[in-house]
Scaffold this active site. Structure first.
Site, PDB file in Angstrom:
ATOM      1  N   PHE A  21      10.372  -0.739   1.693  1.00  0.00           N
ATOM      2  CA  PHE A  21      10.734  -1.468   0.461  1.00  0.00           C
ATOM      3  C   PHE A  21      12.250  -1.444   0.234  1.00  0.00           C
ATOM      4  O   PHE A  21      12.922  -2.483   0.335  1.00  0.00           O
ATOM      5  CB  PHE A  21       9.941  -0.837  -0.699  1.00  0.00           C
ATOM      6  CG  PHE A  21      10.460  -1.157  -2.064  1.00  0.00           C
ATOM      7  CD1 PHE A  21      10.757  -2.460  -2.438  1.00  0.00           C
ATOM      8  CD2 PHE A  21      10.624  -0.140  -3.000  1.00  0.00           C
ATOM      9  CE1 PHE A  21      11.218  -2.741  -3.723  1.00  0.00           C
ATOM     10  CE2 PHE A  21      11.083  -0.412  -4.277  1.00  0.00           C
ATOM     11  CZ  PHE A  21      11.386  -1.710  -4.636  1.00  0.00           C
ATOM     12  N   ASP A  66      10.128   6.052  16.171  1.00  0.00           N
ATOM     13  CA  ASP A  66       9.933   7.169  15.259  1.00  0.00           C
ATOM     14  C   ASP A  66      11.210   8.003  15.298  1.00  0.00           C
ATOM     15  O   ASP A  66      11.570   8.527  16.363  1.00  0.00           O
ATOM     16  CB  ASP A  66       8.729   7.983  15.752  1.00  0.00           C
ATOM     17  CG  ASP A  66       8.470   9.196  14.891  1.00  0.00           C
ATOM     18  OD1 ASP A  66       9.297   9.499  14.003  1.00  0.00           O
ATOM     19  OD2 ASP A  66       7.431   9.852  15.120  1.00  0.00           O
ATOM     20  N   LEU A  76      18.797   4.073  19.787  1.00  0.00           N
ATOM     21  CA  LEU A  76      19.745   3.588  18.779  1.00  0.00           C
ATOM     22  C   LEU A  76      21.140   3.728  19.365  1.00  0.00           C
ATOM     23  O   LEU A  76      21.825   4.740  19.210  1.00  0.00           O
ATOM     24  CB  LEU A  76      19.579   4.400  17.480  1.00  0.00           C
ATOM     25  CG  LEU A  76      18.173   4.290  16.873  1.00  0.00           C
ATOM     26  CD1 LEU A  76      17.963   5.290  15.749  1.00  0.00           C
ATOM     27  CD2 LEU A  76      17.897   2.864  16.381  1.00  0.00           C
ATOM     28  N   ARG A 119      27.472  11.927  16.641  1.00  0.00           N
ATOM     29  CA  ARG A 119      27.790  11.304  17.932  1.00  0.00           C
ATOM     30  C   ARG A 119      28.796  10.175  17.763  1.00  0.00           C
ATOM     31  O   ARG A 119      29.746  10.047  18.553  1.00  0.00           O
ATOM     32  CB  ARG A 119      26.489  10.746  18.543  1.00  0.00           C
ATOM     33  CG  ARG A 119      26.662  10.003  19.864  1.00  0.00           C
ATOM     34  CD  ARG A 119      25.429   9.209  20.234  1.00  0.00           C
ATOM     35  NE  ARG A 119      25.341   7.957  19.472  1.00  0.00           N
ATOM     36  CZ  ARG A 119      24.306   7.126  19.501  1.00  0.00           C
ATOM     37  NH1 ARG A 119      23.242   7.409  20.235  1.00  0.00           N
ATOM     38  NH2 ARG A 119      24.321   6.006  18.783  1.00  0.00           N
ATOM     39  N   ALA A 127      18.617   9.353   1.849  1.00  0.00           N
ATOM     40  CA  ALA A 127      17.846   8.920   0.681  1.00  0.00           C
ATOM     41  C   ALA A 127      17.045  10.112   0.193  1.00  0.00           C
ATOM     42  O   ALA A 127      16.055  10.504   0.805  1.00  0.00           O
ATOM     43  CB  ALA A 127      16.900   7.790   1.061  1.00  0.00           C
ATOM     44  N   TYR A 158       6.285  15.930   0.141  1.00  0.00           N
ATOM     45  CA  TYR A 158       7.394  15.004  -0.090  1.00  0.00           C
ATOM     46  C   TYR A 158       8.580  15.742  -0.715  1.00  0.00           C
ATOM     47  O   TYR A 158       9.709  15.671  -0.221  1.00  0.00           O
ATOM     48  CB  TYR A 158       6.920  13.867  -1.001  1.00  0.00           C
ATOM     49  CG  TYR A 158       7.954  12.789  -1.223  1.00  0.00           C
ATOM     50  CD1 TYR A 158       8.387  11.981  -0.175  1.00  0.00           C
ATOM     51  CD2 TYR A 158       8.489  12.562  -2.484  1.00  0.00           C
ATOM     52  CE1 TYR A 158       9.331  10.977  -0.380  1.00  0.00           C
ATOM     53  CE2 TYR A 158       9.426  11.559  -2.696  1.00  0.00           C
ATOM     54  CZ  TYR A 158       9.846  10.777  -1.646  1.00  0.00           C
ATOM     55  OH  TYR A 158      10.777   9.789  -1.854  1.00  0.00           O
ATOM     56  N   ARG A 199       1.864   2.960  -6.482  1.00  0.00           N
ATOM     57  CA  ARG A 199       2.850   3.237  -7.518  1.00  0.00           C
ATOM     58  C   ARG A 199       2.622   2.355  -8.746  1.00  0.00           C
ATOM     59  O   ARG A 199       1.984   1.307  -8.672  1.00  0.00           O
ATOM     60  CB  ARG A 199       4.254   3.122  -6.949  1.00  0.00           C
ATOM     61  CG  ARG A 199       4.544   4.391  -6.133  1.00  0.00           C
ATOM     62  CD  ARG A 199       5.922   4.444  -5.598  1.00  0.00           C
ATOM     63  NE  ARG A 199       6.063   3.568  -4.464  1.00  0.00           N
ATOM     64  CZ  ARG A 199       7.135   3.582  -3.675  1.00  0.00           C
ATOM     65  NH1 ARG A 199       8.108   4.419  -3.909  1.00  0.00           N
ATOM     66  NH2 ARG A 199       7.210   2.761  -2.658  1.00  0.00           N
TER      67      ARG A 199
HETATM   68  N1  UDP Z   1       0.370   5.869 -12.705  1.00  0.00           N
HETATM   69  C1  UDP Z   1      -0.648   5.370 -13.509  1.00  0.00           C
HETATM   70  N2  UDP Z   1      -1.533   4.501 -12.954  1.00  0.00           N
HETATM   71  C2  UDP Z   1      -1.453   4.078 -11.657  1.00  0.00           C
HETATM   72  C3  UDP Z   1      -0.393   4.564 -10.856  1.00  0.00           C
HETATM   73  C4  UDP Z   1       0.506   5.467 -11.409  1.00  0.00           C
HETATM   74  O1  UDP Z   1      -0.758   5.702 -14.698  1.00  0.00           O
HETATM   75  O2  UDP Z   1      -2.294   3.277 -11.256  1.00  0.00           O
HETATM   76  C5  UDP Z   1       1.308   6.838 -13.297  1.00  0.00           C
HETATM   77  C6  UDP Z   1       1.461   8.137 -12.499  1.00  0.00           C
HETATM   78  O3  UDP Z   1       0.452   9.057 -12.835  1.00  0.00           O
HETATM   79  C7  UDP Z   1       2.832   8.594 -12.950  1.00  0.00           C
HETATM   80  C8  UDP Z   1       3.579   7.292 -13.182  1.00  0.00           C
HETATM   81  O4  UDP Z   1       2.594   6.277 -13.324  1.00  0.00           O
HETATM   82  O5  UDP Z   1       2.743   9.313 -14.154  1.00  0.00           O
HETATM   83  C9  UDP Z   1       4.498   6.912 -12.028  1.00  0.00           C
HETATM   84  O6  UDP Z   1       3.769   7.010 -10.842  1.00  0.00           O
HETATM   85  P1  UDP Z   1       4.341   6.497  -9.451  1.00  0.00           P
HETATM   86  O7  UDP Z   1       3.360   6.872  -8.407  1.00  0.00           O
HETATM   87  O8  UDP Z   1       4.743   5.070  -9.576  1.00  0.00           O
HETATM   88  O9  UDP Z   1       5.694   7.304  -9.269  1.00  0.00           O
HETATM   89  P2  UDP Z   1       6.054   8.861  -9.316  1.00  0.00           P
HETATM   90  O10 UDP Z   1       4.921   9.636  -9.933  1.00  0.00           O
HETATM   91  O11 UDP Z   1       6.299   9.231  -7.909  1.00  0.00           O
HETATM   92  O12 UDP Z   1       7.242   8.883 -10.198  1.00  0.00           O
END
Ligand code: UDP
Length: 330
Positions: A21, A66, A76, A119, A127, A158, A199
């Protein structure tokens, strides 16, 4: 604010995770600024679709590899003057599916890409993420906050991968005088997120477009501070162009609850979807907002794209594609 596209100091860059993304937006922005770009990706969560419009453009090359593999540096060829290390599964759905790969790319992958930068004598940028702050006990989060991370929780693959990667970068700066920086990205949204990456923004937008209920986790009182991808990319390139070796937060400052995000998406899609409250994932951070004073002072950066504009672009992206089948929550 400085416009990085008018002062790009690089000739050739490699973007690991370039089919993802944010990575694909970075590739595009660099190409538009006249930089040659090698996009390295193993497609574990990135897609060929994200870079389809870049293939065939002069200066663009896709290298399917990978970055943890021993042969990656050989594939690369460079020489590069910028290494942007963005390869990593980044959504909970992906890193829970790929836990060991996620830890590998932060450790082995970062080590390999630091060696690649060494190199070629290239500037290196990692990131990193707001997840290094875990479920923060300090609010908003400044770069000098150490965080509150559960090292054995489900998100740890993560969070700890990124924390270790930050330690590796810092060790290279201290021990080998590397020109290496760290950008801590907060929740970014925009076109090219995957509909099913779990997300909050793509999930709610697709649910609203399909007329399905929006799955709000818990009571939806937890907060996030969303940043549109164009702003995030601008911030990343400004950190890259600086000589900063310290972590820099890049993120939105408009802190909203998840319930508010749902309401805003329903309003802007004109959907008749209702809200459905579902279980909250383990260790889900309750509050998150970056302190961006460092980015403002060091780079003159602040987010510019208003939510209404960013979310309209995002809705248009998903509306132009077949809607995915509803998936079970989390
Ligand atoms: N979330 C939600 N419903 C969904 C997906 C995510 O309520 O279908 C909530 C999740 O529990 C979190 C917030 O949205 O509190 C952001 O989640 P995301 O996975 O986007 O990002 P991250 O938690 O990594 O900040």
């Amino acid at each position: 604010m400085t416009d990085v596209t008018t002062c790009t100091p690089w000739r050739r860059a490699v973007v690991t995770g370039g089919a993802g993304f944010i990575g694909s937006h970075l590739c595009e922005r660099l190409l538009n600024a006249g930089v040659e770009v090698d996009c390295a990706d193993n497609l574990c969560s990135g897609t060929r679709d994200n870079i389809a419009h870049l293939r065939g453009r002069p200066g663009f090359r896709f290298v399917e590899c990978d970055v943890c593999a021993a042969e990656a540096p050989g594939r690369l060829a460079g020489p590069y003057d910028l290494v942007l290390h963005f390869a990593c599964p980044a959504s909970p759905v992906d890193y829970l599916r790929l836990p060991l790969e996620t830890l590998d790319v932060g450790s082995l992958g970062t080590r390999g890409m630091l060696a690649l930068a060494e190199r070629d004598g290239a500037r290196f940028l990692l990131a990193s993420t707001s997840e290094v702050y875990g479920d923060p006990l300090v609010h908003p989060q400044r770069e000098d906050y150490w965080g509150n991370v559960n090292p054995v929780g489900p998100r740890s693959v993560y969070d700890e991968s990124k924390r270790f990667a930050e330690a590796l970068v810092t060790a290279h700066v201290r021990a080998r005088d590397a020109d290496a920086g760290i950008v801590r990205l907060f929740n970014t949204y925009g076109p090219r997120m995957r509909a099913h990456d779990g997300r909050v923004v793509p999930t709610f937008v697709c649910q609203a477009l399909a007329g399905e209920p929006l799955t709000v986790a818990g009571d939806g009182s937890q907060t996030r501070s969303l940043c549109y991808v164009d702003d995030t990319v601008e911030g990343i390139l400004l950190v890259a162009a600086s000589r900063s070796v310290r972590p820099v937060n890049i993120g939105g400052t408009d802190e909203v609850t998840v319930r508010e995000i749902a309401a805003r998406v329903v309003e802007l899609t004109g959907s008749s979807s209702r809200i459905e409250f579902v279980d909250r994932p383990a260790d889900d951070p309750q509050r998150r907002r970056p302190d961006i004073a460092m980015a403002r002072e060091l780079l003159g950066w602040a987010p510019r794209v208003p939510w209404e504009e960013g979310i309209k672009q995002t809705i248009a992206h998903f509306a132009a594609r077949p809607l995915p089948e509803p998936v079970p929550h989390f």
